[in-house]
Design an enzyme around this catalytic site. Structure first.
Site, short mmCIF file in Angstrom:
data_model
loop_
_atom_site.label_atom_id
_atom_site.label_comp_id
_atom_site.label_asym_id
_atom_site.label_seq_id
_atom_site.Cartn_x
_atom_site.Cartn_y
_atom_site.Cartn_z
N LYS A 164 97.07 -5.99 46.79
CA LYS A 164 97.92 -5.63 45.64
C LYS A 164 99.33 -5.34 46.10
O LYS A 164 100.30 -5.81 45.51
CB LYS A 164 97.35 -4.40 44.92
N GLN A 212 92.76 3.42 42.39
CA GLN A 212 91.67 2.52 42.78
C GLN A 212 90.31 3.18 42.55
O GLN A 212 90.08 4.32 42.97
CB GLN A 212 91.83 2.12 44.25
N ASP A 267 96.07 -0.51 34.38
CA ASP A 267 94.66 -0.91 34.36
C ASP A 267 94.11 -0.98 32.94
O ASP A 267 93.05 -1.56 32.71
CB ASP A 267 93.81 0.14 35.12
N1 GUN Z 1 87.98 -1.25 41.37
C1 GUN Z 1 87.44 -2.47 41.11
N2 GUN Z 1 88.13 -3.10 40.14
C2 GUN Z 1 89.14 -2.28 39.79
C3 GUN Z 1 90.19 -2.39 38.85
O1 GUN Z 1 90.37 -3.39 38.13
N3 GUN Z 1 91.03 -1.33 38.80
C4 GUN Z 1 90.87 -0.22 39.56
N4 GUN Z 1 91.73 0.78 39.40
N5 GUN Z 1 89.89 -0.08 40.44
C5 GUN Z 1 89.03 -1.11 40.55
#
Ligand code: GUN
Length: 305
Positions: A54, A98, A121
């Site tokens: 990311k 996350q 998100d």
């Molecule tokens: N962990 C797995 N997928 C995601 C996601 O799309 N966003 C976040 N914040 N954590 C994750």
């Protein structure tokens, strides 16, 4: 194979190029650099890989990346204090915590402490409510990526029968809301669904998001249907031989059995290289969208639901 392959790698590259173009314009015309803060608590190896990826792609798109890595035993109060600071920071337009979080932290409380306008998100209860009532919201990245691919392939989705397999808050439920928003007739199937094969056979669009390797065989798929496979599962692949340490090599598979589904479907996303790369591309898109909204500027076209 008869199905057309929906190439998420190529599609996500196009989205990232559009994001980068918009970022260049925001800088030139408004002296604005969209910023994304990613918070990682603990040392889960898979999460570390995602967070690194990311950060890299955020910088490649010309945006500012702020990474906050916290110890696994970080207290809830300390995490909430960091989120408060990020909420107040004008250089941060998007915040992503996350998941999963270590067990001692209340995930709902943490997510709902993020400013909804910065919740890239789309997990905050306000954004969930806005999406569910058809109002402007931040939209979860993976379902947004699936929607973009479906719109690109089909044009209009109006009137199509869609079956979403899986009812998670991250994928299944928001995916169903987005498909409903595009006027599909939507069924959410899950582990208690009766006669799942028959339910799936009715669908023009199948979105599989359960996390069970190769669970959907080709004979569940209506000929010509579009299959969007959200699953990313690692399974043993003895046919590939053994690693140096003697353990069996592995490979990635989706929730759908690719070969048999591809023989029947009209279009299908591969694993890897389908939905996966779209998620981060949509995260970048959401960050630009959040930045534009924060400054009352026009949103990038084609990058939102
Ligand atoms: N962990 C797995 N997928 C995601 C996601 O799309 N966003 C976040 N914040 N954590 C994750």
């Amino acid at each position: 194979m008869t199905a057309q392959l929906i190439d998420g790698k190529a599609f996500s590259a196009r989205i990232r190029a559009q994001v980068a173009e918009h970022v260049t314009r925001l800088k030139a015309d408004h002296d604005l650099t969209p910023g994304l803060a990613v918070v990682l608590v603990g040392e889960d190896p898979a999460s570390q890989v995602y967070v690194r990826s990311k950060g890299k792609q955020t910088v490649e798109a010309g945006m500012a990346s702020f990474e906050h890595k916290l110890e696994a035993d970080t207290s809830e109060a300390d995490l909430l204090a960091l989120i408060d600071r990020l909420n107040a920071d004008p250089e941060v337009h998007g915040i992503l915590v996350q998941l999963p979080l270590p067990k001692h932290l209340n995930e709902d409380l943490v997510i709902n402490s993020i400013d909804p306008a910065k919740d890239v998100d789309g997990f905050h209860i306000s954004n969930v409510g806005l999406l569910g009532t058809g109002q402007k919201s931040m939209v979860p990245c993976t379902p947004l990526g699936c929607l973009m691919m479906l719109r690109d392939f089909h044009g209009s989705l109006s009137g199509l029968d869609a079956v979403v397999i899986g009812r998670s808050n991250i994928v299944g439920k928001p995916m169903a809301q987005l498909l409903l928003g595009d006027s599909c007739t939507v069924t959410i199937a899950h582990s208690r669904t009766r006669d799942l094969p028959e339910v799936v056979r009715r669908a023009d669009i199948v979105v599989a998001a359960v996390g069970r390797p190769e669970m959907v065989p080709g004979d569940w798929i209506k000929p010509g249907a579009t299959v969007i496979d959200v699953g990313i599962n690692r399974i043993d692949a003895p046919e590939k031989g053994v690693k140096e340490d003697g353990s069996v090599k592995t490979r990635l598979v989706g929730d759908c059995h690719f070969d048999s589904c591809a023989a029947v479907a009209g279009a299908i996303t591969p694993v890897p290289g389908g939905v996966g790369p779209m998620t981060i591309a949509c995260l970048l898109a959401n960050t630009v969208t959040a930045c534009c909204r924060a400054h009352g500027l026009a949103e990038p076209e084609g990058l939102t639901a």
